[in-house]
Design an enzyme around this catalytic site. Structure first.
Site, PDB file in Angstrom:
ATOM      1  N   GLY A  54      -1.979 -30.034 -10.490  1.00  0.00           N
ATOM      2  CA  GLY A  54      -0.966 -28.986 -10.413  1.00  0.00           C
ATOM      3  C   GLY A  54      -1.175 -27.945 -11.492  1.00  0.00           C
ATOM      4  O   GLY A  54      -2.312 -27.671 -11.882  1.00  0.00           O
ATOM      5  N   GLU A  55      -0.086 -27.335 -11.940  1.00  0.00           N
ATOM      6  CA  GLU A  55      -0.081 -26.308 -13.001  1.00  0.00           C
ATOM      7  C   GLU A  55      -0.651 -24.962 -12.526  1.00  0.00           C
ATOM      8  O   GLU A  55      -0.495 -23.949 -13.193  1.00  0.00           O
ATOM      9  CB  GLU A  55      -0.881 -26.736 -14.241  1.00  0.00           C
ATOM     10  CG  GLU A  55      -0.423 -28.013 -14.892  1.00  0.00           C
ATOM     11  CD  GLU A  55      -1.263 -28.391 -16.113  1.00  0.00           C
ATOM     12  OE1 GLU A  55      -2.192 -27.649 -16.491  1.00  0.00           O
ATOM     13  OE2 GLU A  55      -0.990 -29.455 -16.693  1.00  0.00           O
TER      14      GLU A  55
END
Lengths: 352, 352
Positions: B317-318
């Site tokens: 993610g991120e």
């Protein structure tokens, strides 16, 4: 010129202890264990190749090796042979895909005439290492002599060696040669033991009729020449090509100096089969950049025990997939070098 | 603050005529037709998005949106909730994977507190857009009110709008929020109609027991809330999250301005389901960066009709996958803009 054994015998195994420490370093960074997948695996392998916990791809060189193929007289390609020469001039002029993609990642392109069937020595930007004016038609006998096979491999090894002397620490290899997927399929069939139809594709885009001719031409070439599948130079001389020999040599040259070598698509991977037959230890230094559309490519990579980084439905060659993979490898190195640790950033670890 | 319809109604269809001309332009470049695969397809789509035959990604912004999730009290995550706040501070300090990967591609990271369960307003580098201190436990009732759902989407849309006003012409969206793959799986199950176990994975790395708890928690949340699968805001409010709403909004904001938006992994893709429920036309502007290891991700992308560029076994993610995809998109644009044509370079075309 050094002998082949001076390259093959200089290839050292990777530093497994350092790789284990690199793996621990990855696990200390602020992300769930293994969550960067192939980036983590690649950074660990590059740590083992470079012998450091802070691997860094500083200077990248792409060798785009070109040669012509006598087998084109069997009607195996969608393009006429003169396109090899025309594309070599396009590389030298900076207008081809490899020029554009190499520029994106800050890599230098070195265009090598390994055996183009035309005189291109007049162009300054082309490294002239011509072994001959293209191979002979492998359907009628060996594509080249065994001396020519050795010369092409040594030439590639020397080019990689020189580039590394000049500061390169990552090498990519790509190909240009009308007819060369025919040679690559022949090499793949012989070395992996798979059937010719299963490793033969449309190359630059032949139709069904030409694909059938291509399969028959490869089967005839193998029958006529009976290459020894365990002897890399025998395979290369009988059913290979000069650019394939040059690429095999560049792989050995890079591996002998402890430098990673990014192979591109089907043709450069078939050259890796030749290199691995000459020195199995070189496989540890080979990064499989991408998976080509050519059906033989996944078979070659499986045989070499390599997993491709990218799968973008590409089938161009030249080193284009390898250039893109350079940016992934850069990212992988920077992750290992620049991320904060759980301790340093005050982030709690998993409680499971 | 503008209303939601001012974003959704501003989304125009792509310029299909221009895309047809972009396809012809690709075919005029010195390479076999289609041989650069996904790079060609992407360049043609970007031409249609930007409305030009010379698409160029000039200024890239990654929004990493963070929020906490009340459902974590059901034991669905391998990490404690405070990690959301700790990671937000890590983003602000530049030590996380997204910081490193965005730097590789020259993208700016904007860290947004959409609903972190702690006060982080003291940090200059964090955009404070907190809707609430985390969602409520969706197993016991709606995760948020419908007003909060609207506010989170509008906040994201406004952030994208502002970034584009400031010169950004490519947006990426990523997430941080302990517990948020639980919300993403719930959204995916409801919107695509697939079973909860088939769209639920290990997130940051839960064991078998926690995975079972996660599946049961999602099933309970869907049963308790009975979200209307066709109503994006209803789905978001009942089983979503504030960062998911923010990302959905950023997608709508980018699309409303004719700017491509690169979604990252499973969580930001679940936000794309919400955005597409609110305005189906936004799908044309969404680039699927990569395929996550999370089993629900391929199901979401299939539902959206999107094909991922990369598959690197990532699950962080991120915005990390989106940052890597920026480099592929850059390369795709440069191919279309900088390569020589057959005519210009004097290269013969295929004779088949």
């Amino acid at each position: 010129m050094k002998g082949l054994s001076s390259y093959t015998e200089a290839i050292r195994p990777l530093d497994r202890d350092l790789m284990a420490r690199a793996s621990l370093k990855q696990d200390s960074l602020t992300k769930p264990k293994g969550s960067l997948g192939k980036l983590e695996d690649l950074s660990i392998r590059l740590a083992g190749i470079y012998g450091t916990l802070s691997p860094s791809i500083a200077r990248k060189v792409v060798f785009t090796m070109a040669a012509d193929h006598g087998v084109t007289e069997e009607g195996v390609s969608a393009y006429p042979s003169e396109v090899t020469m025309q594309m070599v001039l396009n590389f030298a002029g900076g207008g081809a895909a490899i020029n554009v993609l190499a520029k994106c990642v800050g890599a230098e392109v070195r265009v090598v005439d390994m055996g183009v069937g035309a005189d291109v020595t007049w162009h300054d930007c082309i490294l002239s290492r011509k072994v001959a004016m293209g191979t002979k038609n492998m359907c009628k006998g060996p594509a080249m002599s065994s001396e020519e096979a050795t010369q092409s491999v040594l030439t590639g090894a020397e080019l990689a060696d020189q580039a590394i002397d000049e500061g390169a620490n990552a090498i990519a290899v790509g190909d240009m040669g009308i007819g060369n997927t025919t040679a690559a399929s022949a090499i793949t069939a012989v070395v992996t033991g798979r059937s010719v139809p299963s490793v033969t594709g449309r190359g630059t885009g032949v139709d069904d009729a030409a694909l059938s001719m291509k399969v028959r031409a490869i089967e005839r070439a193998i029958e006529v020449n009976a290459p020894d599948s365990a002897d890399g130079l025998d395979v290369l001389s009988k059913i290979g090509g000069f650019e394939i020999g040059g690429i095999a040599g560049a792989i050995l040259g890079a591996a002998s100096r402890g430098v990673p070598v990014f192979i591109d698509g089907f043709v450069s991977s078939s050259a890796a089969l030749v290199a691995a037959a000459l020195a199995p230890a070189c496989k540890d230094y080979i990064i499989a950049s991408h998976l080509s559309v050519e059906p033989g490519h996944s078979i070659v990579l499986e045989h070499l025990g390599l997993e491709p980084l990218l799968d973008l439905r590409m089938r161009l060659g030249e080193g284009t997939g390898a250039a893109l993979a350079f940016s992934i490898a850069d990212a992988a190195c920077r992750i290992m070098n620049d991320m904060a640790t759980f301790e340093g950033a005050g982030v709690s670890r998993s409680d499971k």
